[in-house]
Design a protein around this motif. Sequence first.
Motif, PDB file in Angstrom:
ATOM      1  N   ARG A 105      -2.511  28.747 -11.251  1.00 27.63           N
ATOM      2  CA  ARG A 105      -1.985  28.600 -12.604  1.00 27.63           C
ATOM      3  C   ARG A 105      -0.513  28.201 -12.638  1.00 27.63           C
ATOM      4  N   GLN A 106       0.041  27.836 -11.496  1.00 35.49           N
ATOM      5  CA  GLN A 106       1.398  27.299 -11.436  1.00 35.49           C
ATOM      6  C   GLN A 106       1.396  26.085 -10.514  1.00 35.49           C
ATOM      7  N   PRO A 107       0.717  25.025 -10.916  1.00 31.66           N
ATOM      8  CA  PRO A 107       0.589  23.892 -10.014  1.00 31.66           C
ATOM      9  C   PRO A 107       1.873  23.089  -9.899  1.00 31.66           C
ATOM     10  N   ALA A 108       2.028  22.491  -8.758  1.00 31.65           N
ATOM     11  CA  ALA A 108       3.068  21.502  -8.504  1.00 31.65           C
ATOM     12  C   ALA A 108       2.419  20.488  -7.570  1.00 31.65           C
ATOM     13  N   TYR A 109       2.896  19.286  -7.599  1.00 32.39           N
ATOM     14  CA  TYR A 109       2.256  18.230  -6.821  1.00 32.39           C
ATOM     15  C   TYR A 109       3.284  17.448  -6.026  1.00 32.39           C
ATOM     16  N   ARG A 110       2.890  17.033  -4.850  1.00 31.67           N
ATOM     17  CA  ARG A 110       3.681  16.100  -4.053  1.00 31.67           C
ATOM     18  C   ARG A 110       3.022  14.742  -4.144  1.00 31.67           C
ATOM     19  N   LEU A 111       3.832  13.716  -4.216  1.00 35.62           N
ATOM     20  CA  LEU A 111       3.346  12.342  -4.230  1.00 35.62           C
ATOM     21  C   LEU A 111       3.295  11.884  -2.786  1.00 35.62           C
ATOM     22  N   VAL A 112       2.103  11.557  -2.281  1.00 37.27           N
ATOM     23  CA  VAL A 112       1.924  11.277  -0.861  1.00 37.27           C
ATOM     24  C   VAL A 112       1.111  10.001  -0.634  1.00 37.27           C
ATOM     25  N   ILE A 113       1.253   9.467   0.567  1.00 37.78           N
ATOM     26  CA  ILE A 113       0.443   8.351   1.035  1.00 37.78           C
ATOM     27  C   ILE A 113      -0.604   8.931   1.964  1.00 37.78           C
ATOM     28  N   MET A 114      -1.901   8.682   1.657  1.00 36.94           N
ATOM     29  CA  MET A 114      -3.006   9.192   2.467  1.00 36.94           C
ATOM     30  C   MET A 114      -4.117   8.156   2.521  1.00 36.94           C
ATOM     31  N   LYS A 115      -4.996   8.339   3.490  1.00 34.25           N
ATOM     32  CA  LYS A 115      -6.227   7.564   3.490  1.00 34.25           C
ATOM     33  C   LYS A 115      -7.089   8.065   2.344  1.00 34.25           C
ATOM     34  N   VAL A 151       6.529  10.878  -0.657  1.00 31.71           N
ATOM     35  CA  VAL A 151       7.475  10.002  -1.343  1.00 31.71           C
ATOM     36  C   VAL A 151       7.996  10.586  -2.656  1.00 31.71           C
ATOM     37  N   GLY A 152       7.668  11.833  -2.964  1.00 32.29           N
ATOM     38  CA  GLY A 152       8.187  12.435  -4.177  1.00 32.29           C
ATOM     39  C   GLY A 152       7.430  13.685  -4.565  1.00 32.29           C
ATOM     40  N   TYR A 153       7.789  14.244  -5.719  1.00 29.15           N
ATOM     41  CA  TYR A 153       7.073  15.399  -6.229  1.00 29.15           C
ATOM     42  C   TYR A 153       7.042  15.356  -7.752  1.00 29.15           C
ATOM     43  N   TYR A 154       6.147  16.154  -8.329  1.00 23.52           N
ATOM     44  CA  TYR A 154       5.978  16.240  -9.776  1.00 23.52           C
ATOM     45  C   TYR A 154       5.544  17.644 -10.140  1.00 23.52           C
ATOM     46  N   ALA A 166      12.738   3.708  -3.054  1.00 21.62           N
ATOM     47  CA  ALA A 166      12.726   2.787  -1.912  1.00 21.62           C
ATOM     48  C   ALA A 166      11.429   2.913  -1.111  1.00 21.62           C
ATOM     49  N   LYS A 167      11.013   4.153  -0.841  1.00 23.16           N
ATOM     50  CA  LYS A 167       9.768   4.367  -0.086  1.00 23.16           C
ATOM     51  C   LYS A 167       8.547   3.908  -0.881  1.00 23.16           C
ATOM     52  N   ILE A 168       8.543   4.207  -2.183  1.00 27.23           N
ATOM     53  CA  ILE A 168       7.391   3.839  -3.011  1.00 27.23           C
ATOM     54  C   ILE A 168       7.230   2.331  -3.078  1.00 27.23           C
ATOM     55  N   THR A 169       8.305   1.611  -3.301  1.00 21.86           N
ATOM     56  CA  THR A 169       8.205   0.145  -3.371  1.00 21.86           C
ATOM     57  C   THR A 169       7.821  -0.443  -2.021  1.00 21.86           C
ATOM     58  N   LYS A 170       8.309   0.160  -0.931  1.00 20.71           N
ATOM     59  CA  LYS A 170       7.930  -0.312   0.401  1.00 20.71           C
ATOM     60  C   LYS A 170       6.425  -0.188   0.605  1.00 20.71           C
ATOM     61  N   TRP A 171       5.860   0.985   0.270  1.00 19.70           N
ATOM     62  CA  TRP A 171       4.426   1.205   0.456  1.00 19.70           C
ATOM     63  C   TRP A 171       3.594   0.352  -0.495  1.00 19.70           C
ATOM     64  N   LEU A 172       4.061   0.173  -1.728  1.00 20.37           N
ATOM     65  CA  LEU A 172       3.323  -0.686  -2.661  1.00 20.37           C
ATOM     66  C   LEU A 172       3.300  -2.132  -2.177  1.00 20.37           C
ATOM     67  N   ASN A 173       4.384  -2.577  -1.549  1.00 14.40           N
ATOM     68  CA  ASN A 173       4.420  -3.927  -0.986  1.00 14.40           C
ATOM     69  C   ASN A 173       3.485  -4.064   0.210  1.00 14.40           C
ATOM     70  N   TYR A 174       3.216  -2.955   0.908  1.00 11.36           N
ATOM     71  CA  TYR A 174       2.259  -2.977   2.017  1.00 11.36           C
ATOM     72  C   TYR A 174       0.813  -3.025   1.528  1.00 11.36           C
ATOM     73  N   GLY A 175       0.593  -2.803   0.229  1.00 13.63           N
ATOM     74  CA  GLY A 175      -0.755  -2.885  -0.320  1.00 13.63           C
ATOM     75  C   GLY A 175      -1.390  -1.554  -0.657  1.00 13.63           C
ATOM     76  N   VAL A 176      -0.608  -0.484  -0.669  1.00 11.78           N
ATOM     77  CA  VAL A 176      -1.138   0.830  -1.030  1.00 11.78           C
ATOM     78  C   VAL A 176      -1.448   0.841  -2.521  1.00 11.78           C
ATOM     79  N   LYS A 177      -2.618   1.387  -2.886  1.00 11.03           N
ATOM     80  CA  LYS A 177      -3.048   1.448  -4.277  1.00 11.03           C
ATOM     81  C   LYS A 177      -2.781   2.841  -4.845  1.00 11.03           C
ATOM     82  N   PRO A 178      -2.065   2.943  -5.972  1.00 11.70           N
ATOM     83  CA  PRO A 178      -1.879   4.258  -6.591  1.00 11.70           C
ATOM     84  C   PRO A 178      -3.125   4.668  -7.370  1.00 11.70           C
ATOM     85  N   THR A 179      -3.357   5.980  -7.456  1.00 13.18           N
ATOM     86  CA  THR A 179      -4.443   6.467  -8.301  1.00 13.18           C
ATOM     87  C   THR A 179      -4.038   6.283  -9.756  1.00 13.18           C
ATOM     88  N   GLU A 180      -4.979   6.490 -10.664  1.00 12.90           N
ATOM     89  CA  GLU A 180      -4.703   6.264 -12.083  1.00 12.90           C
ATOM     90  C   GLU A 180      -3.593   7.181 -12.596  1.00 12.90           C
TER      91      GLU A 180
END
Length: 79
Positions: A13-23, A36-39, A51-65
Amino acid sequence: MLKLRLKKIGRKRQPAYRLVIMKSTTRRDGRPIDEVGYYNPITKKSYFDIAKITKWLNYGVKPTETVYHLLKKAKIIQD
């Protein structure tokens, strides 16, 4: 396929999330390739390493909705 997605941390009931690159086949709380971050949805605090997010997006990583909408709200992704 690599995905930019949320990894849940925090207590019940106290969630926190990290923004990560995974398979895409890795479980939600598995080991990430890169963090690459947290929320925090309760306090609405967030941090994104642009900087990390744009690097990974340029590599072709797809973000979830959900991550896509967070990045769009933070004006990292222009659409």
